[in-house]
Design an enzyme around this catalytic site. Structure first.
Site, PDB file in Angstrom:
ATOM      1  N   HIS A 288       9.035 -23.654  -8.981  1.00 13.33           N
ATOM      2  CA  HIS A 288       7.682 -23.960  -8.470  1.00 13.33           C
ATOM      3  C   HIS A 288       7.706 -24.229  -6.960  1.00 13.33           C
ATOM      4  O   HIS A 288       6.855 -24.970  -6.454  1.00 13.33           O
ATOM      5  CB  HIS A 288       7.068 -25.173  -9.184  1.00 13.33           C
ATOM      6  CG  HIS A 288       7.215 -25.143 -10.671  1.00 13.33           C
ATOM      7  ND1 HIS A 288       6.314 -24.510 -11.492  1.00 13.33           N
ATOM      8  CD2 HIS A 288       8.186 -25.641 -11.486  1.00 13.33           C
ATOM      9  CE1 HIS A 288       6.709 -24.628 -12.755  1.00 13.33           C
ATOM     10  NE2 HIS A 288       7.854 -25.303 -12.771  1.00 13.33           N
TER      11      HIS A 288
ATOM     12  N   SER B 129       5.159 -12.695  20.316  1.00 11.93           N
ATOM     13  CA  SER B 129       3.703 -12.667  20.330  1.00 11.93           C
ATOM     14  C   SER B 129       3.253 -12.336  21.747  1.00 11.93           C
ATOM     15  O   SER B 129       3.888 -12.736  22.722  1.00 11.93           O
ATOM     16  CB  SER B 129       3.169 -14.039  19.912  1.00 11.93           C
ATOM     17  OG  SER B 129       1.866 -14.232  20.420  1.00 11.93           O
TER      18      SER B 129
ATOM     19  N   LYS C 238       6.700 -17.915  20.181  1.00 14.45           N
ATOM     20  CA  LYS C 238       6.814 -17.289  18.860  1.00 14.45           C
ATOM     21  C   LYS C 238       7.990 -16.324  18.733  1.00 14.45           C
ATOM     22  O   LYS C 238       8.303 -15.575  19.639  1.00 14.45           O
ATOM     23  CB  LYS C 238       5.520 -16.517  18.531  1.00 14.45           C
ATOM     24  CG  LYS C 238       4.335 -17.385  18.229  1.00 14.45           C
ATOM     25  CD  LYS C 238       4.500 -18.264  17.016  1.00 14.45           C
ATOM     26  CE  LYS C 238       4.027 -17.648  15.740  1.00 14.45           C
ATOM     27  NZ  LYS C 238       2.675 -17.235  15.619  1.00 14.45           N
TER      28      LYS C 238
ATOM     29  N   ASN D 200       8.756 -13.974  15.492  1.00  9.34           N
ATOM     30  CA  ASN D 200       8.158 -13.701  14.182  1.00  9.34           C
ATOM     31  C   ASN D 200       9.053 -12.846  13.278  1.00  9.34           C
ATOM     32  O   ASN D 200       9.760 -11.971  13.757  1.00  9.34           O
ATOM     33  CB  ASN D 200       6.814 -12.987  14.367  1.00  9.34           C
ATOM     34  CG  ASN D 200       5.790 -13.864  15.074  1.00  9.34           C
ATOM     35  OD1 ASN D 200       5.812 -15.082  14.918  1.00  9.34           O
ATOM     36  ND2 ASN D 200       4.937 -13.252  15.863  1.00  9.34           N
TER      37      ASN D 200
ATOM     38  N   GLU E 284       8.085  -9.192   6.892  1.00 11.18           N
ATOM     39  CA  GLU E 284       6.667  -9.078   6.521  1.00 11.18           C
ATOM     40  C   GLU E 284       6.292  -7.619   6.252  1.00 11.18           C
ATOM     41  O   GLU E 284       5.545  -7.304   5.319  1.00 11.18           O
ATOM     42  CB  GLU E 284       5.776  -9.659   7.626  1.00 11.18           C
ATOM     43  CG  GLU E 284       5.869 -11.174   7.694  1.00 11.18           C
ATOM     44  CD  GLU E 284       5.177 -11.761   8.928  1.00 11.18           C
ATOM     45  OE1 GLU E 284       4.450 -11.040   9.620  1.00 11.18           O
ATOM     46  OE2 GLU E 284       5.401 -12.960   9.197  1.00 11.18           O
TER      47      GLU E 284
ATOM     48  N   LYS F  57       3.923  15.564  -4.301  1.00 10.48           N
ATOM     49  CA  LYS F  57       4.891  15.600  -3.208  1.00 10.48           C
ATOM     50  C   LYS F  57       4.691  14.563  -2.111  1.00 10.48           C
ATOM     51  O   LYS F  57       5.586  13.753  -1.852  1.00 10.48           O
ATOM     52  CB  LYS F  57       4.943  16.998  -2.603  1.00 10.48           C
ATOM     53  CG  LYS F  57       5.570  17.950  -3.580  1.00 10.48           C
ATOM     54  CD  LYS F  57       5.565  19.378  -3.168  1.00 10.48           C
ATOM     55  CE  LYS F  57       5.855  20.195  -4.407  1.00 10.48           C
ATOM     56  NZ  LYS F  57       4.839  20.035  -5.481  1.00 10.48           N
TER      57      LYS F  57
HETATM   58  N1  ARG Z   1       2.721  24.356  -3.785  1.00 12.66           N
HETATM   59  C1  ARG Z   1       2.775  24.417  -5.194  1.00 12.66           C
HETATM   60  C2  ARG Z   1       3.135  23.033  -5.747  1.00 12.66           C
HETATM   61  O1  ARG Z   1       3.534  22.245  -5.000  1.00 12.66           O
HETATM   62  C3  ARG Z   1       3.792  25.401  -5.615  1.00 12.66           C
HETATM   63  C4  ARG Z   1       3.552  26.028  -6.954  1.00 12.66           C
HETATM   64  C5  ARG Z   1       2.435  26.978  -6.839  1.00 12.66           C
HETATM   65  N2  ARG Z   1       2.197  27.654  -8.054  1.00 12.66           N
HETATM   66  C6  ARG Z   1       1.050  28.233  -8.273  1.00 12.66           C
HETATM   67  N3  ARG Z   1       0.918  28.826  -9.378  1.00 12.66           N
HETATM   68  N4  ARG Z   1       0.090  28.177  -7.417  1.00 12.66           N
HETATM   69  O2  ARG Z   1       2.965  22.744  -6.903  1.00 12.66           O
END
Ligand code: ARG
Length: 463
Positions: free
Chosen positions: A156, A277, A283, A285, A290, A325
């Protein structure tokens, strides 16, 4: 616009549509993996007699040339291409002509991107694992040097019982060790090769998928071509494991921020890892800690985002999956950077051992041990608890520690106390008597340190 399709279209793609659809701005990151995958594919096609050896050699030389030129900066991956796959194929055809047009035989961008993402992710996991290994090495060093550095342990955020710095750091060692184990588990499960699954239903060419898998260092091929192109489970598992890494780093950061405050002064962050600062000259920091704590939100966000993206997608590939991605790249980069910076901050952190020890002495952290002393002299624990409670009240009135009371004062609360009480509740005794496995007592701690050392020895980093 340079694209891989167009035969059945009568109109140019609208520029905004093209931009919206393109992924080159981010999938350029895995040009190396895309080329590596293509090389394996071509070797397999030639082995199966689908390409001639001459075509294979021409394509391999062309792919190596593209890789070399991208790496030495003479070939730029520009937004003129829809994605990294188009970029590589178009460049190959420019370089070697006809043979280049045979590269995509028996392959779809769906299994190609599934492969590229897996290869890239696998490489990144090795890197992150390496950073975690280095962090564990730093932690073990601090543990070895501090088996007798006393400090309060908290519950605590209130002082509870005395521990050592080695013990406190050992808790984080366990957390980051588990993080490495989680990554290793993910690697095991994900290490099957999707290439050869085609768009979704495999292909009529006699591909040798075992061979491709072997060339790319996979344990074997994936077993369902629809799942192969539609599976992003391993990315979700990874984002979950990375979220846990960040949660650990964030808790640790929070402690360092508290410990570095003027009120605690347990640690001093090195100048190289602190910031000032613009207005307040005094300061210094803890911005790094953080920021690490703050960036945890990004990684959690990536996990939630991908889970949500995947939840309504019918089999098999759908373009939604391109959204895996950017957020995964960002999460992996964030974790890599945070672990490395945190390690730098930790390895240069100065621990104020005197302040830590004084704090452990002043917070009644030996109250449990004082009660245990009475129990060892025949007093039932519940009564002992009450007696020590009254002692603590007396100490608060007198603004002192239990150890500061005279024997007469102690005996005024309970006649059971003898001269040996002082030794029994000294910090050293309180800690060193705690010898159960995993406890802070020096002998127990040293055993654990040897085990952790053996773990690091057995589980070296790859990257
Ligand atoms: N840029 C696409 C991805 O990241 C690649 C695969 C594309 N495939 C398709 N049938 N358009 O998923």
């Amino acid at each position: 616009m340079a694209q891989l399709w167009g035969g059945r279209f009568t109109k140019e793609t609208d520029q905004l549509v093209y931009n919206f659809n393109a992924s080159i701005t981010f999938d350029r990151k895995f040009y190396r993996q895309d080329i590596e995958g293509s090389k394996a594919h071509v070797k397999m096609l030639a082995k199966q007699g689908i390409l001639t050896e001459e075509e294979r050699d021409q394509i391999l030389a062309g792919l190596d040339g593209i890789l070399a030129d991208v790496e030495n900066g003479t070939l730029e991956i520009t937004e003129e291409y829809e994605d990294i796959h188009s970029f590589v194929e178009a460049n190959l055809i420019d370089r070697i002509g006809e043979a280049g047009k045979r590269l995509h035989t028996g392959r779809s961008r769906n299994d190609q991107v599934a492969l590229d993402m897996k290869l890239y992710t696998r490489d990144e996991i090795y890197q992150i694992d390496g950073e975690l290994y280095d962090l564990l090495t730093t932690l073990l060093g601090i543990m070895k040097a501090n088996t007798e550095t006393y400090m309060p342990g908290f519950t605590h955020l209130q002082k509870a019982q005395p521990i050592t710095l080695a013990h406190h750091m050992g808790a984080y060692f366990e957390m980051f060790k588990r993080d490495r184990q989680r990554l290793a588990d993910i690697l095991k499960r994900m290490n099957l090769c999707p290439l050869g699954s085609g768009a979704l239903a495999g292909t009529t060419y006699p591909l040798d998928r075992d061979y491709t898998a072997e060339l790319l260092d996979f344990d074997g091929p994936t077993l369902n071509s629809m799942d192969s192109v539609a599976d992003r489970d391993y990315v979700i598992e990874l984002l979950s494991a990375l979220s846990t890494v960040m949660m650990h780093l964030s808790r640790f950061s929070e402690e360092i921020i508290i410990w570095n405050s003027n009120e605690y002064r347990f640690v001093e962050i090195d100048d190289a890892y602190s910031t000032g600062s613009s207005i307040m000259p005094q300061k210094k920091n803890p911005d790094i800690a953080e920021l690490v704590r703050g960036k945890t939100g990004r990684v959690y966000g990536a996990l939630m985002s991908l889970l949500t993206t995947m939840k309504g997608i019918p089999l098999a590939y759908n373009k939604d999956m391109q959204e895996d991605k950017e957020l995964t790249f960002d999460a992996m980069d964030t974790v890599k950077g945070c672990v490395a910076l945190f390690n730098g901050m930790l390895s240069t952190l100065r621990f104020r051992k005197d302040v830590m020890e004084a704090s452990a002495k002043n917070g009644f952290t030996n109250a449990t041990d004082a009660a245990d002393y009475l129990v060892n002299h025949g007093v039932p624990f519940r009564d002992a608890h009450g007696i020590i409670g009254r002692l603590v009240l007396l100490c608060i009135e007198k603004d002192c520690a239990i150890d500061d009371l005279s024997l007469a004062e102690l005996q005024s609360v309970s006649p059971v106390f003898e001269e040996d009480i002082y030794e029994a509740i000294s910090l050293k005794t309180c800690v060193d008597k705690r010898l159960t496995i995993g406890a802070p007592g020096r002998a127990a701690m040293e055993k654990v340190i040897r085990e952790e050392e053996a773990y690091l020895e057995k589980n070296k980093k790859r990257a």
